[in-house]
Design a protein around this motif. Structure first.
Motif, PDB file in Angstrom:
ATOM      1  N   TRP A  42      44.061  91.725  23.173  1.00  0.00           N
ATOM      2  CA  TRP A  42      45.154  90.974  23.768  1.00  0.00           C
ATOM      3  C   TRP A  42      44.668  89.593  24.196  1.00  0.00           C
ATOM      4  CZ3 TRP A  42      44.779  89.292  28.809  1.00  0.00           C
ATOM      5  CH2 TRP A  42      43.771  89.856  29.573  1.00  0.00           C
ATOM      6  N   LEU A  43      45.606  88.702  24.405  1.00  0.00           N
ATOM      7  CA  LEU A  43      45.310  87.387  24.965  1.00  0.00           C
ATOM      8  C   LEU A  43      46.511  86.947  25.770  1.00  0.00           C
ATOM      9  CD1 LEU A  43      46.923  84.925  23.281  1.00  0.00           C
ATOM     10  CD2 LEU A  43      45.323  85.663  21.539  1.00  0.00           C
ATOM     11  N   SER A  44      46.282  86.017  26.680  1.00  0.00           N
ATOM     12  CA  SER A  44      47.384  85.505  27.485  1.00  0.00           C
ATOM     13  C   SER A  44      47.147  84.037  27.806  1.00  0.00           C
ATOM     14  CB  SER A  44      47.548  86.306  28.780  1.00  0.00           C
ATOM     15  OG  SER A  44      46.455  86.075  29.641  1.00  0.00           O
ATOM     16  N   MET A  45      48.224  83.354  28.094  1.00  0.00           N
ATOM     17  CA  MET A  45      48.171  81.950  28.508  1.00  0.00           C
ATOM     18  C   MET A  45      49.413  81.653  29.317  1.00  0.00           C
ATOM     19  SD  MET A  45      49.374  79.844  25.086  1.00  0.00           S
ATOM     20  CE  MET A  45      47.848  80.096  24.291  1.00  0.00           C
ATOM     21  N   CYS A  46      49.380  80.563  30.044  1.00  0.00           N
ATOM     22  CA  CYS A  46      50.554  80.133  30.787  1.00  0.00           C
ATOM     23  C   CYS A  46      51.692  79.917  29.786  1.00  0.00           C
ATOM     24  CB  CYS A  46      50.237  78.853  31.549  1.00  0.00           C
ATOM     25  SG  CYS A  46      51.589  78.281  32.587  1.00  0.00           S
ATOM     26  N   ALA A  47      52.835  80.493  30.053  1.00  0.00           N
ATOM     27  CA  ALA A  47      53.961  80.403  29.112  1.00  0.00           C
ATOM     28  C   ALA A  47      54.351  78.953  28.839  1.00  0.00           C
ATOM     29  CB  ALA A  47      55.152  81.183  29.645  1.00  0.00           C
ATOM     30  N   ASP A  48      54.219  78.083  29.827  1.00  0.00           N
ATOM     31  CA  ASP A  48      54.556  76.664  29.624  1.00  0.00           C
ATOM     32  C   ASP A  48      53.611  75.981  28.640  1.00  0.00           C
ATOM     33  OD1 ASP A  48      56.676  76.867  31.400  1.00  0.00           O
ATOM     34  OD2 ASP A  48      55.479  76.180  33.113  1.00  0.00           O
ATOM     35  N   ASP A  49      52.384  76.505  28.493  1.00  0.00           N
ATOM     36  CA  ASP A  49      51.393  75.930  27.585  1.00  0.00           C
ATOM     37  C   ASP A  49      51.409  76.550  26.200  1.00  0.00           C
ATOM     38  OD1 ASP A  49      50.527  74.319  29.668  1.00  0.00           O
ATOM     39  OD2 ASP A  49      48.960  75.723  30.277  1.00  0.00           O
ATOM     40  N   ALA A  50      52.159  77.634  26.016  1.00  0.00           N
ATOM     41  CA  ALA A  50      52.189  78.330  24.723  1.00  0.00           C
ATOM     42  C   ALA A  50      52.882  77.456  23.679  1.00  0.00           C
ATOM     43  CB  ALA A  50      52.929  79.657  24.860  1.00  0.00           C
ATOM     44  N   PRO A  51      52.346  77.421  22.452  1.00  0.00           N
ATOM     45  CA  PRO A  51      52.988  76.631  21.402  1.00  0.00           C
ATOM     46  C   PRO A  51      54.359  77.197  21.043  1.00  0.00           C
ATOM     47  CG  PRO A  51      51.058  77.782  20.548  1.00  0.00           C
ATOM     48  CD  PRO A  51      51.149  78.086  21.993  1.00  0.00           C
ATOM     49  N   THR A  52      55.243  76.321  20.629  1.00  0.00           N
ATOM     50  CA  THR A  52      56.572  76.740  20.205  1.00  0.00           C
ATOM     51  C   THR A  52      56.500  77.286  18.773  1.00  0.00           C
ATOM     52  OG1 THR A  52      57.083  74.560  19.298  1.00  0.00           O
ATOM     53  CG2 THR A  52      57.663  74.967  21.619  1.00  0.00           C
ATOM     54  N   LEU A  53      57.502  78.040  18.387  1.00  0.00           N
ATOM     55  CA  LEU A  53      57.528  78.617  17.047  1.00  0.00           C
ATOM     56  C   LEU A  53      57.435  77.533  15.953  1.00  0.00           C
ATOM     57  CD1 LEU A  53      57.702  81.123  15.300  1.00  0.00           C
ATOM     58  CD2 LEU A  53      60.182  81.002  15.484  1.00  0.00           C
ATOM     59  N   PRO A  54      58.188  76.415  16.034  1.00  0.00           N
ATOM     60  CA  PRO A  54      58.029  75.386  14.992  1.00  0.00           C
ATOM     61  C   PRO A  54      56.608  74.822  14.911  1.00  0.00           C
ATOM     62  CG  PRO A  54      60.058  75.030  16.204  1.00  0.00           C
ATOM     63  CD  PRO A  54      59.305  76.103  16.931  1.00  0.00           C
ATOM     64  N   ALA A  55      55.890  74.769  16.037  1.00  0.00           N
ATOM     65  CA  ALA A  55      54.523  74.265  16.019  1.00  0.00           C
ATOM     66  C   ALA A  55      53.579  75.221  15.300  1.00  0.00           C
ATOM     67  CB  ALA A  55      54.032  74.020  17.448  1.00  0.00           C
TER      68      ALA A  55
END
Length: 57
Positions: A42-55
């Motif tokens: 598993w991995l996690s990151m701040c949701a605000d820093d997660a890349p968007t689907l188009p990215a």
């Protein structure tokens, strides 16, 4: 802890899920991706820093 299932993909090699976790111990909601068929995968990151689907495309 509040979890909302965001995505679910199954395959022969494992099952990968993603969720937003609003844990009280952090300053932000966490985006978590996990292969629930394998321990510790598993991995996690701040949701605000997660890349968007188009990215990701």
């Amino acid at each position: 802890m509040t979890s909302d299932i965001h995505c679910h993909m199954g395959g022969a090699d494992g099952t990968v899920v993603g969720s937003i976790d609003a844990a009280d111990s952090s300053d932000c909601e966490e985006y978590v991706i996990a292969d629930i068929s394998a321990d510790g995968a598993w991995l996690s990151m701040c949701a605000d820093d997660a890349p968007t689907l188009p990215a990701w495309r």
